[in-house]
Structures are given as structure tokens and as C-alpha cells.
Design an enzyme around this catalytic site. Sequence first.
Site, short mmCIF file in Angstrom:
data_model
loop_
_atom_site.label_atom_id
_atom_site.label_comp_id
_atom_site.label_asym_id
_atom_site.label_seq_id
_atom_site.Cartn_x
_atom_site.Cartn_y
_atom_site.Cartn_z
N GLU A 1 48.82 45.07 42.54
CA GLU A 1 49.39 43.99 41.71
C GLU A 1 49.34 44.30 40.21
O GLU A 1 50.15 43.80 39.44
CB GLU A 1 48.69 42.66 41.99
CG GLU A 1 48.98 42.08 43.37
CD GLU A 1 48.02 42.59 44.44
OE1 GLU A 1 47.26 43.56 44.17
OE2 GLU A 1 48.01 42.00 45.54
N GLN B 1 39.97 34.13 49.94
CA GLN B 1 40.92 34.49 48.88
C GLN B 1 41.18 33.35 47.90
O GLN B 1 42.31 33.17 47.45
CB GLN B 1 42.23 35.04 49.47
CG GLN B 1 42.01 36.39 50.14
CD GLN B 1 43.30 37.14 50.47
OE1 GLN B 1 44.35 36.53 50.67
NE2 GLN B 1 43.22 38.46 50.53
#
Lengths: 181, 573
Positions: free
Chosen positions: B53, B116
Site C-alpha cells: 500500500e 484489522q
Amino acid sequence: MSENGIKRHTLIAWMEDKPGVLNRVAGLFGRRNFNIESLAVGHSETPGISRMTFVARGTDRDMRQVRTQLDKLINVTRIEDVTYNDPVMRELALIKVQATSEERAEVMQLVDIFRAQIVDVTLDSLIIQIVGKENQVNSLIELLGNFGIIEMVRTGRVAMVRGAASQTGVVDTAVPVNGHY
Amino acid sequence: MSEMKTGGQIIWESLIAEGVEVVFGLPGGAILPAYDDLAKYEYPIHHVLVTHEQGAAHMADGYARSTGRVGVCIATSGPGATNLVTGLATAYMDSTPIVAITGQVPTSLLGRDGFQEADIQGVTLPVTKHNYLITNIRDLPDALKEAFYIARTGRPGPVLVDVCKDALQASMPFTYPSKVNLPGYNPNLNTPDGTAVARAARLVNEAQRPVIVAGQGVSIARAEAELRQLAEKANIPVATSLLGIGAFPATHPLSISWGGMHGEAYCNYALQECDVLLAVGARLDDRLTGAFDTFAPKAKIIHVDIDPAEMGKNITIDTAVIGDALLALRALLPQVEANEHPAWLEQIAEWKSETSYRDILQQESDELVAPYVMRSLWHATGEGNGRATVVTDVGQHQMWEAQYYQHNQRRSLLTSGGLGTMGYALPAAIGAQMGNPGQELWVVAGDGGFQMTMMELSTVVQERLPIKIAIINNGYLGMVRQWQDVFYNKRHSGTPLFNPDFVKIAEAYGIRARSVTRREEAYDAIKEAQAHDGPYLLDFQVEEFTNVYPMVAPGKSNADMIRRPAPAVGSGK
């Protein structure tokens, strides 16, 4: 005014009453290494707009940084340094003092002199409420220290500029710093 | 009556309404509903799958800097979102407009430390211009509209929109908002205050030794032509900041290169000796100014910037002109008088000739030194009709590129100046290439920084991008090593690198590559890579111990440069 033009400034900031806004402001103070001495925040007269009074230490130039950086926060709608506008400034403190029945009269006398109030009494303690300028609050606290302060809370300074003109936080004024420095 | 749309649909349709054609991202659990809608409704947006990312954020950055449009990256919650942070911080420091969209755990799980979950709004608070946590779909359209508006207006910057998974899955009647309601946001879009402009013009007209410092704000405002007109009208020498490189043609007679820690000596002399300094769209950071109180000590400083908070932040200034560089220069132009400044320009020419005498390329040597590679790269890709864009990483090679590649074209150098993010170059170049198909693009990276994001080579191949890569390989974290050489008694603590065979790495991705070890090969190798129809990696194994000069020690004045050594008598070629 003390050395190098460093002094305490009183600033008022208006901000949208949205989740996390206080976090943004407090985070900015820390991250930019601004020296903040007190901070008081609550509703303003405009629904959805909170009003924060804070006291910061620094030079006029430091304060311009504080103002312009804070003004960049999207949720801050307006900010002013009212230090030179001779605003009305007040602070509220609650002070819990140890006082036996013999000492109580002496404490009450002090409370009278400072136009403070006793808001709670027990056999060996009192809660005193004072509203005033910070130096008055400081003086009372110092004197009450002789009796033994058990607990204390201060709101920090709140301020308002005198006169009929209202200062609302609805319109972004953008800090006027064009021109000569 | 507007149609019912899911949160995912709202994201893509908002992006389309904003003119977005490409996004850089990597899916995961919390953002899956949006990815599913992208496929289900076949929206005309090209999704570039990244390897990490951080790459997505840098790609959005490179895309934005090279096109002037908002770059978009997308990631899932938790680690997906936190991996964006370095890229967002890079963009924030260099005022790059990015909208980052992240998935978040469902509202029912917020604050429960579920799988997460990361408070990405809290994490990115200091590195974004603004950010949003969307817990209810009804807030999503306004947030997206505002995000794009905030990112691209005023001083640009990254904005993050974190959307809870249940808001992505929910539906509501949707039309993209036509207006934003941001009472606290003032992007300073008006023409700068007339009094300030008049005062600035008067100072410039009275100056005997004026200098302009052009920053990236000139390029953001697309004010290069106006800058040039102003400089030529009054014969004012123009320095740039590192990010301002390209805002003024490097080979223009009035160009005095760029200043600061590793800027050219004659530029720093000019900055120290000028009597009026007109800074346009440059934030005057420590790398440009040296010790703040020693910068341009004889000058009245005029600061033109769109961000009021930059006024007097680092440097005591004389006149603040707040506004867009284009509007400010247009306002200044008619008020600035034609001028010659012959004595001043002659003095600068003298400093310049002394500087070029000390040029490292004047040293008698056959070694493959990085400056030689940079100059060869310029000859091959930038000189004359060359129109290449170079994306550099961070370190010694970055400084050499800025010194030895003469950038005449706007936005022909993309580099991480403020945050100094190693690993920026390759992904930023990918973003730039996606935004500028057909543009010749060169990555210049050190062996250290390249390895931080080299996994994006797979993205290069996946998207069939013809990016050329020049690794300046000296086996060290070179700039850190240089500081150890100068400030830490040459103790090379943690700086020697164990490198892979970069040629084999490239070949493993199906990318053609070769190493270059000798001076004579450099130019031809560059031409060979240039001619190849596809990506190409060149591993320049350069002389190990060359350091970057001039150098101003941190906290020192720009007047106290460590200069390049003068060449031995009779040498030079």
C-alpha cells in the site's frame, strides 16, 4: 510584557462541534510545540459551534503561528488573539479545604473578602467556589493553602471582548496577516 | 428521484464525477464491498493493483504531481491503511493533492480492537490536510465531495476518507453533491492584498541585488510563464528550492540553480548577499535556509505563499503576500519596473565561474562517479529536445541529479523533498507514467532506497509501463555514510549494504537490465535503455566514496559551505 516580548496571550477559537475536533486542536498544539497554559471549551451562542478560550505563552509572532496553524484546521471557523482588546477574563475554581469547626470562621472570612462562595460543608471540610480573575483565584488558593487543600479543580480562563459587537464563530475571517510585518 | 446506491457505488460514482480515471490500491476485508461494486458495475476506472500500500500512496502522489490532478489510492483497514501513512506524510510535506480511501471495520466493531482495526483517522491526523471517519452512509457523499475539494484547493494536500464496512454495504438515494459547505475552510483563492503587492513591488524596484527563490508553488499554480516574465523584465536572478526545480529553466541565463544544504555555491552566495529576496511558493525550510537567523542576512524578504501559516514560520520576513503564485505574479508584473542590475549579475557570474571550476566533472578521473552518470542522463534525455521526467529517490543520488541534470521543463523532476522518503521513486514514477502515457520516465534511485519499494517492479510489468530505472549503486546508504564521514569520524555504523544482483532481480520480473561499471559505457547504456520498447534497469556501479558537495552542516549558515575541492593545477578535461 517580559523578556524578548514573550507574554501570555488569550486566544478565542470557534470550531464546528463535530467528533474529534478537540483532538485535532490538541494534537496541533502538541505537534507544533505550542506552549499552552490553559484551555476551556464549551458551547457558544450558535448551535453547532463550540468556543474555546486558551492561554498561550509566546511572542506576537509565535501567536501568529498559533493562529494561522489553527485556522488551517478545516473545522476551526475562526480564531482571534484578544490579548490587546482588554477582554473580560474569568476563571472558576472549586477548592476543597480541610477546616475544623474552629478554623471554619477564618476560612469564611477569607471567602467573604474574595467574594467567593461556600458550596459544600462537612464537619472537617469545605468546598469553596470562586469566580474571578486568575490572580484573585491564585491569591485565594495561596491563602487557603495554610488550612490544607484536599482537592482542587480550575476551569482555565474564559474570555469575552467588551461592548455590544458580537463575536460569533460562524464566518471564517481568515487571519488577516497580509501586508507589513 | 435519485437512485438507491450502495456505499461502494457512491465511492466509484463520486470518483467518476471528479474525473478520476485511475486509482492505485490493494483490496482486503473491510474494503471488499467497494471492490465488488467496481467489478459488478464495471465502472470506467482503471484499478492498478499494487504490491504494497505504501506504493499506492506514492503512485497517487506521482500521478498528482505530474498531472496536477488529484491522485487516488485505496486500501483496506488496519495494516492496509497504516501502510499508506508514509506516502500520505510524503504528500503532506510536499503539498500533493491525494484522496486516500480506506475501509474500516463495521461500526458495531469500532473500538473493540477487532481483526484489522486501526484508528487510521487518529493515526493520519498529523499527516493529512483533513480526514474523515464515515460511520453512516448518509455522510459519505459530502465527505467525498469535500475531500476532493480540500485536497486540490488552496495549498494542496492529502485527505483521507475512512469508511466503515457497513456504510459501504448500506444503500441510500444518491446524487453527487454540487456544493461543499465548509465554513471553516479558506483556501485563499482571492487576488492577494493590493497594499502588500504594492509594497513588494516597491521593494523589488528599489533593490540593487535582488534574487527570486521559486518553489513548487509556482508549478502548482502553473505560473512558470509569469515567473519568467517577471525575472526577464527586471533582470532578476532566479534560484529555486529543490521542489521548485523545473519552475524556471535551468539553462536560462538568469537561472542561478538551487540553493541550500547541497545547492550550488554561487547560488548560496547570491542568497546570502542579496538585498531583496522574493520567495514565491517556497516554504523556506531548513534545508534551503541553513540556520534560520543566518539566512539572507542583508535582505528584505518578500514571501509570496498561499498558506498564511508559512509567513514568518521559519524566517523573519518583511512583506507577506498571501495568495496563489499565479495571481500574485500577475499582480506584481505591471508594478515591477524594467531593470538591469549589471553589477549584481556580473558578481554572480564571477561566483558561477568559480563554482564551475570546482565542478566534480573537472576532476581528472576515469572513474564512474554518480555526477557523471547524471550529466550523461541529461545529455541523453533532457538536453535539446529531451523531455524526460526524472523521478528521484532520496539521498546522494537525489542531490547529484538535482545538481547535474539541467531541468528546463516544468514538472520534469519529481522528488520527495520535505519528508525525504526513501523508496519514493519507483512507485511515484509508476503513478506519473499512468497519468502521462507516452512520457519518457526515468527513475533515479540509490541502491538503498530502491530496495525499499522494488517489489513494485511487478506493477511496472503488470501495467506494461516502459519506465527506465537507473540505480546509483555505491554499496552504501550513501548520504548517511556521508554524514558519518563528516560528523561521526568515519565510523560507518549500519551503512554498508548487502545488495542483491539488481540485474537478476529485474530479469526475475521479466525486465531487461544490465550493469554499468565504466565511464565510457554510461551514455550508450542510457541510450540503449531509452531505445528499448519497455522497462529497462541500469545498475550503475559507481565509485563508492564520492560525497556530495557543497555541503552545509545542519544548523550552520549557508555561508559556511564545505566546498568542492579545487582541481589540481593543469587538470580538467
